[in-house]
Scaffold this motif. Structure first.
Motif: not given
Length: 491
Positions: A162-171
């Protein structure tokens, strides 16, 4: 299925009593086909509150529609569109509204008219689909992919879903790429040097947008991946095609003014040429002399079933000159649209910002599902299974091609999923493709891969990734007969 209450509204200009307006509104919805038989209407209380009228007015309207067989009432369940309701009339679509805009002037830029060909969406119904880049349902590990998707939907992965990572990715996905995928190619990278993309094509687009301007020059292989050429032409940079040979891109033929060099060293697209180690080193030396960057699309390195793939260009790079493009879309399934970029931190930072302004990030659930599929070993098993099957299919195809005397222009030294073919010079494979479809055969004409206006039309690609081994000989026989017929007509 329930009809949303927001679907109902009273037109301000409507005439008659409120009850009559409600009856007309619902009847028109049924007659127009918007409301289907068996669909449930909102409750009279909810509909009255939404329309701002009394509940008795709504109830009377619904009762009248029931009496006329538009609606049916079910005990303690409400009103439904009756199974006996009048059928929507058959009518032709109304003429489109007039468009007074001069779009030839209004469009600031054009993105149509590129070289990427249209491929049939119903390819699976063809008996002989020598078509590249589609998933063979007999090979795909659907059960384990579904298991991983369900695991990613679990409560403990709620944030990833559900999260908005904005400019990141799934760690988890980044960690797997950094610790498992890249080291297999000899590449060591930190998390901030990796960016997840919507497939390799998105990675190439981000790269072109960040590195190229109207004053810069890109060197590309000829022939090359047609979508890459479309991307570069849209960037308005100067484009310099360099003809490939049996070993791929010749470094000595690169133009001195090139700022960025695009290459596919593992399996050249579409000729399947594999760049030898000595030439890879020579390319790095030549790029350093030119002060140019290299974009390495590590196309199809996974399907090196004949022998282990050579080290990636990126692994030989000691200056940060190589930008690496990888993808899971071809090896897992093309609809996944999941790839990655690897490069220096400064470059990845700009690509990350550009990606965030366009699409934020690839969906978190897809990233987490892929992370599970990779980390649980399902991906490696899939690639091994594909390699074994592709090896058998390639052997069958090579035998069939030899039996019919068809000319091979290029085949992967390490494997791959297709063979690059060449017909006699006067044969137009675009026309052959149209004729073959009548016999249930799909091939890929080669002219879109070439640069320029005077493109050879006698090349074509035959993929064995989506066709069972037992159908390959008959499909090749169809191709041989069509080529023989075309050759006889031209003689």
């Amino acid at each position: 299925m329930a009809i949303p209450v927001e679907t109902f509204f009273l037109a301000p200009e409507a005439e008659g009593t409120l009850q009559a307006q409600i009856q007309q509104m619902i009847a028109q919805g049924i007659l127009s086909g918007r409301f289907r038989k068996g669909e449930k209407l909102p409750s009279s209380r909810k509909l009255a509150a939404h329309l701002g009228v009394s509940r008795i007015t709504v109830t009377l309207a619904l009762t009248e529609l029931q009496a006329n067989d538009y609606l049916a009432s079910r005990d303690r369940s409400g009103y439904y569109v009756s199974e006996n309701a009048p059928e929507p009339p058959a009518f032709t679509a109304p003429a489109p509204r007039g468009d007074t805009i001069d779009w030839s002037r209004a469009l600031g830029r054009r993105f149509t008219g590129g070289d990427t060909p249209e491929k049939p969406q119903d390819w699976a119904r063809y008996p002989y689909p020598f078509i590249y880049g589609q998933t063979d349902p007999a090979l795909f590990d659907h059960a384990n992919w579904r298991h991983c998707a369900l695991q990613a939907l679990g409560a403990k992965d709620f944030q990833a879903l559900t999260a908005d990572y904005y400019d990141q990715d799934d760690p988890k996905l980044i960690e797997f790429i950094a610790r498992h995928t890249l080291p297999r190619r000899g590449i060591i990278a930190q998390p901030d040097e990796i960016l997840v993309t919507m497939g390799a094509q998105n990675a190439l687009w981000l790269t072109a947008q960040v590195l190229l301007t109207q004053r810069r020059t890109a060197a590309i292989e000829n022939p090359c991946y047609h979508a890459l050429r479309d991307i570069l032409m849209q960037s308005r940079c100067h484009l310099m095609p360099v003809d490939v040979d049996r070993d791929g891109l010749p470094p000595e033929n690169l133009p001195d003014q090139a700022d960025v060099i695009f290459t596919t060293p593992s399996h050249q697209a579409p000729t399947n040429a594999t760049m030898p180690l000595a030439r890879r080193k020579a390319l790095l030396t030549r790029a350093a002399e030119m002060e140019a960057l290299i974009v390495e699309d590590d196309y199809e390195f996974e399907v090196s079933f004949l022998r282990a793939p050579l080290p990636a260009l990126k692994s030989l790079d000691t200056e940060g000159r190589v930008i690496y493009v990888g993808s899971f879309s071809k090896s897992i399934f093309p609809g996944l649209r999941l790839g990655y970029l690897v490069g220096s931190k400064s470059f990845i930072r700009e690509c990350r910002a550009l990606r965030a302004s366009v699409l934020r990030h690839p969906p978190g659930h897809i990233q987490r599902t892929a992370a599970y599929f990779l980390s649980l070993g399902h991906y490696d098993s899939l690639v091994r299974r594909m390699g074994q099957v592709f090896a058998r299919r390639r052997s069958v195809m090579e035998s069939a091609l030899a039996d019919h005397g068809l000319d091979v222009a290029g085949r992967g030294v390490f494997g791959g999923s297709s063979i690059w073919m060449q017909a006699p010079d006067h044969i137009d494979m675009g026309q052959i493709d149209n004729a073959l479809r009548q016999s249930g055969v799909l091939i890929e004409p080669g002219h879109p891969f070439f640069h320029g206006t005077d493109r050879p039309r006698n090349f074509y690609r035959l993929a064995y990734s989506s066709i069972p081994s037992d159908r390959i000989p008959q499909g090749i026989a169809h191709i041989a007969r069509e080529l023989a017929s075309a050759f006889g007509q031209c003689s």
